[in-house]
Design a protein around this motif. Structure first.
Motif, PDB file in Angstrom:
ATOM      1  N   GLU A 198       0.770  -1.307  -0.204  1.00 48.58           N
ATOM      2  CA  GLU A 198       0.048  -0.088  -0.082  1.00 48.58           C
ATOM      3  C   GLU A 198       0.929   1.151  -0.032  1.00 48.58           C
ATOM      4  O   GLU A 198       0.605   2.285  -0.866  1.00 48.58           O
ATOM      5  N   LEU A 199       1.872   1.381   0.829  1.00 45.06           N
ATOM      6  CA  LEU A 199       2.842   2.317   1.100  1.00 45.06           C
ATOM      7  C   LEU A 199       3.377   2.642  -0.466  1.00 45.06           C
ATOM      8  O   LEU A 199       3.342   3.982  -1.089  1.00 45.06           O
ATOM      9  N   PHE A 200       3.788   1.643  -1.142  1.00 46.67           N
ATOM     10  CA  PHE A 200       4.614   2.064  -2.547  1.00 46.67           C
ATOM     11  C   PHE A 200       3.634   2.112  -3.614  1.00 46.67           C
ATOM     12  O   PHE A 200       3.895   3.138  -4.507  1.00 46.67           O
ATOM     13  N   ILE A 201       2.324   1.696  -3.644  1.00 43.74           N
ATOM     14  CA  ILE A 201       1.554   1.954  -4.487  1.00 43.74           C
ATOM     15  C   ILE A 201       1.035   3.757  -4.550  1.00 43.74           C
ATOM     16  O   ILE A 201       1.029   4.118  -5.456  1.00 43.74           O
ATOM     17  N   ARG A 202       1.052   3.932  -3.424  1.00 47.43           N
ATOM     18  CA  ARG A 202       0.470   5.446  -3.045  1.00 47.43           C
ATOM     19  C   ARG A 202       1.747   6.294  -3.251  1.00 47.43           C
ATOM     20  O   ARG A 202       1.475   7.429  -3.897  1.00 47.43           O
ATOM     21  N   ALA A 203       2.976   5.951  -2.945  1.00 40.81           N
ATOM     22  CA  ALA A 203       4.100   6.590  -3.448  1.00 40.81           C
ATOM     23  C   ALA A 203       4.208   6.740  -4.775  1.00 40.81           C
ATOM     24  O   ALA A 203       4.682   7.726  -5.453  1.00 40.81           O
ATOM     25  N   LEU A 204       4.118   5.406  -5.561  1.00 37.19           N
ATOM     26  CA  LEU A 204       4.320   5.474  -7.088  1.00 37.19           C
ATOM     27  C   LEU A 204       3.218   6.177  -7.668  1.00 37.19           C
ATOM     28  O   LEU A 204       3.370   7.082  -8.970  1.00 37.19           O
ATOM     29  N   GLN A 205       2.010   6.457  -7.104  1.00 34.09           N
ATOM     30  CA  GLN A 205       0.955   7.146  -7.815  1.00 34.09           C
ATOM     31  C   GLN A 205       1.498   8.693  -7.498  1.00 34.09           C
ATOM     32  O   GLN A 205       1.188   9.550  -8.610  1.00 34.09           O
ATOM     33  N   MET A 206       1.918   8.991  -6.547  1.00 38.24           N
ATOM     34  CA  MET A 206       2.432  10.452  -6.558  1.00 38.24           C
ATOM     35  C   MET A 206       3.713  10.791  -7.492  1.00 38.24           C
ATOM     36  O   MET A 206       3.730  11.836  -8.128  1.00 38.24           O
ATOM     37  N   GLN A 243       8.272   8.788   2.201  1.00 38.67           N
ATOM     38  CA  GLN A 243       8.003   9.757   3.360  1.00 38.67           C
ATOM     39  C   GLN A 243       7.128  10.286   3.625  1.00 38.67           C
ATOM     40  O   GLN A 243       6.332  10.584   4.764  1.00 38.67           O
ATOM     41  N   THR A 244       6.423  10.863   2.285  1.00 39.55           N
ATOM     42  CA  THR A 244       5.369  11.692   2.318  1.00 39.55           C
ATOM     43  C   THR A 244       4.067  10.752   2.828  1.00 39.55           C
ATOM     44  O   THR A 244       3.066  11.073   3.634  1.00 39.55           O
ATOM     45  N   VAL A 245       3.849   9.706   2.243  1.00 39.06           N
ATOM     46  CA  VAL A 245       2.845   8.742   2.407  1.00 39.06           C
ATOM     47  C   VAL A 245       2.934   8.304   3.926  1.00 39.06           C
ATOM     48  O   VAL A 245       1.876   8.054   4.475  1.00 39.06           O
ATOM     49  N   MET A 246       4.115   7.975   4.530  1.00 34.58           N
ATOM     50  CA  MET A 246       4.093   7.536   5.868  1.00 34.58           C
ATOM     51  C   MET A 246       3.763   8.480   6.717  1.00 34.58           C
ATOM     52  O   MET A 246       3.124   8.177   7.680  1.00 34.58           O
ATOM     53  N   PHE A 247       3.895   9.634   6.474  1.00 34.28           N
ATOM     54  CA  PHE A 247       3.613  10.878   7.215  1.00 34.28           C
ATOM     55  C   PHE A 247       2.003  11.016   7.466  1.00 34.28           C
ATOM     56  O   PHE A 247       1.451  11.146   8.376  1.00 34.28           O
ATOM     57  N   SER A 248       1.517  10.670   6.136  1.00 34.21           N
ATOM     58  CA  SER A 248      -0.081  10.714   5.939  1.00 34.21           C
ATOM     59  C   SER A 248      -0.496   9.562   6.725  1.00 34.21           C
ATOM     60  O   SER A 248      -1.664   9.878   7.239  1.00 34.21           O
ATOM     61  N   HIS A 261      -4.442  -3.385 -18.225  1.00 27.82           N
ATOM     62  CA  HIS A 261      -3.681  -2.346 -17.564  1.00 27.82           C
ATOM     63  C   HIS A 261      -4.336  -1.093 -17.917  1.00 27.82           C
ATOM     64  O   HIS A 261      -5.007  -0.794 -18.972  1.00 27.82           O
ATOM     65  N   GLN A 262      -4.684  -0.430 -16.595  1.00 28.90           N
ATOM     66  CA  GLN A 262      -5.214   0.926 -16.729  1.00 28.90           C
ATOM     67  C   GLN A 262      -4.320   2.072 -16.744  1.00 28.90           C
ATOM     68  O   GLN A 262      -3.544   2.101 -15.620  1.00 28.90           O
ATOM     69  N   ALA A 263      -4.526   3.230 -17.571  1.00 31.70           N
ATOM     70  CA  ALA A 263      -3.428   4.398 -17.411  1.00 31.70           C
ATOM     71  C   ALA A 263      -3.606   4.990 -16.212  1.00 31.70           C
ATOM     72  O   ALA A 263      -4.863   5.089 -15.636  1.00 31.70           O
ATOM     73  N   GLY A 264      -2.736   5.361 -15.614  1.00 31.92           N
ATOM     74  CA  GLY A 264      -2.725   6.078 -14.363  1.00 31.92           C
ATOM     75  C   GLY A 264      -2.807   5.334 -13.109  1.00 31.92           C
ATOM     76  O   GLY A 264      -2.705   6.009 -11.954  1.00 31.92           O
ATOM     77  N   ILE A 265      -2.865   4.146 -13.047  1.00 31.50           N
ATOM     78  CA  ILE A 265      -3.044   3.003 -11.970  1.00 31.50           C
ATOM     79  C   ILE A 265      -1.781   2.212 -12.115  1.00 31.50           C
ATOM     80  O   ILE A 265      -1.437   1.664 -13.022  1.00 31.50           O
ATOM     81  N   VAL A 266      -1.215   2.092 -10.821  1.00 31.24           N
ATOM     82  CA  VAL A 266       0.068   1.172 -10.687  1.00 31.24           C
ATOM     83  C   VAL A 266      -0.321  -0.243 -10.823  1.00 31.24           C
ATOM     84  O   VAL A 266      -1.411  -0.931 -10.321  1.00 31.24           O
ATOM     85  N   SER A 267       0.294  -0.808 -11.771  1.00 32.94           N
ATOM     86  CA  SER A 267       0.036  -2.281 -12.119  1.00 32.94           C
ATOM     87  C   SER A 267       0.674  -3.272 -11.179  1.00 32.94           C
ATOM     88  O   SER A 267       1.738  -2.927 -10.828  1.00 32.94           O
ATOM     89  N   GLN A 268      -0.014  -4.276 -10.885  1.00 34.50           N
ATOM     90  CA  GLN A 268       0.430  -5.201  -9.784  1.00 34.50           C
ATOM     91  C   GLN A 268       0.756  -6.606 -10.698  1.00 34.50           C
ATOM     92  O   GLN A 268      -0.185  -7.067 -11.134  1.00 34.50           O
ATOM     93  N   LEU A 286       5.249  -3.859  -8.836  1.00 34.04           N
ATOM     94  CA  LEU A 286       4.538  -2.827  -8.916  1.00 34.04           C
ATOM     95  C   LEU A 286       5.024  -1.952 -10.032  1.00 34.04           C
ATOM     96  O   LEU A 286       6.350  -1.414 -10.086  1.00 34.04           O
ATOM     97  N   TRP A 287       4.493  -1.745 -11.201  1.00 37.40           N
ATOM     98  CA  TRP A 287       4.907  -1.181 -12.335  1.00 37.40           C
ATOM     99  C   TRP A 287       4.029   0.227 -12.493  1.00 37.40           C
ATOM    100  O   TRP A 287       2.707   0.388 -12.535  1.00 37.40           O
ATOM    101  N   ALA A 288       5.019   1.365 -12.468  1.00 36.14           N
ATOM    102  CA  ALA A 288       4.302   2.757 -12.726  1.00 36.14           C
ATOM    103  C   ALA A 288       4.576   3.325 -14.020  1.00 36.14           C
ATOM    104  O   ALA A 288       5.555   3.155 -14.355  1.00 36.14           O
ATOM    105  N   ASP A 289       3.542   3.933 -14.712  1.00 37.58           N
ATOM    106  CA  ASP A 289       3.672   4.228 -15.915  1.00 37.58           C
ATOM    107  C   ASP A 289       4.176   5.729 -15.876  1.00 37.58           C
ATOM    108  O   ASP A 289       3.385   6.550 -15.640  1.00 37.58           O
TER     109      ASP A 289
END
Length: 228
Positions: free
Chosen positions: A21-29, A52-57, A192-199, A218-221
């Motif tokens: 979850e941490l890395f999915i949210r960070a990769l979206q950023m 670090q931003t996600v962990m703070f949130s 695969h959906q654009a803008g969504i981190v692929s698992q 986790l693949w980020a486009d």
């Protein structure tokens, strides 16, 4: 035959879920950033800031992670083995280090989940991104010299897609896996959906413990940042 420790298994499942979850949210950023560097190391440094931003949130949401995310540090599990010279201990891109309160010996008290990051897409110059993703990424969870994920049943790899479609990258990555006798990666979703981190994920066996291993991807486009 002794049965696996259910509590221990649940520890890994819980920590893995939090880390994903941490890395999915960070990769979206990372995907939403205005600009990104081209260099792999610099992208990973930017990703660390996002983490670090996600962990703070998460802490503000009352969901603070119990472990510590450590970038570019000596492999915790390898470092426990005093037979390995310090200069030979490898450095994964990230380690999520946490404590097992149910450990029965000091050496098992500190555990870690390893995350390795690599670029994906067509090669530039001498950089064959998709081949290196396997040889210098996935294989590090299998070969004894690196032994990423030592003493763990799972790990994570992050892919920075710089060009090519995910479907074509997956074909090349799986062909390289097959050539190295590694099981193919499978997408969690069919498309695969654009803008969504692929698992993606796959399982394989290793020569060191824990032998049966699950590697999550986790693949980020990030293609919009590298369009010519």
């Amino acid at each position: 035959m002794s049965q696996p420790n259910i509590f221990c298994k649940n520890i890994w499942i819980h920590q893995q879920k939090q880390l994903l979850e941490l890395f999915i949210r960070a990769l979206q950023m990372l995907e939403e950033a205005e600009t990104l560097p081209k260099d792999e190391v610099e992208i990973t440094k930017t990703l660390n800031r996002c983490c670090q931003t996600v962990m703070f949130s998460l802490s503000k949401e009352g969901r603070e992670l119990v472990g510590n995310l450590i970038p570019e540090a000596l492999n915790v599990e390898q470092y426990k083995d005093i037979a390995i010279p310090a200069k030979q201990v490898k450095k994964p891109d990230f380690q999520y280090v946490f404590q097992d309160q149910q450990a029965i010996c000091p050496n098992d008290y500190q555990k870690s989940l390893v995350v390795e990051c690599k670029r994906l897409g067509s090669f530039t110059g001498s950089d064959y991104f998709n081949k290196k993703y396997v040889i210098e990424g996935i294989c590090r969870y299998i070969d004894c010299d690196h032994s990423y994920g030592l003493s763990a049943p799972c790990g994570i790899m992050v892919g920075y897609i710089q060009n090519m479609t995910l479907e074509n990258i997956l074909v090349e990555v799986n062909a390289e896996c097959a050539g190295n006798h590694i099981s193919e990666l499978s997408l969690f979703d069919d498309e695969h959906q654009a803008g969504i981190v692929s698992q993606l994920s796959h399982d394989f066996d290793r020569s060191f413990p824990i032998q049966h291993f699950t590697l999550h991807h986790l693949w980020a486009d990030l293609g919009k940042h590298y369009q010519v």
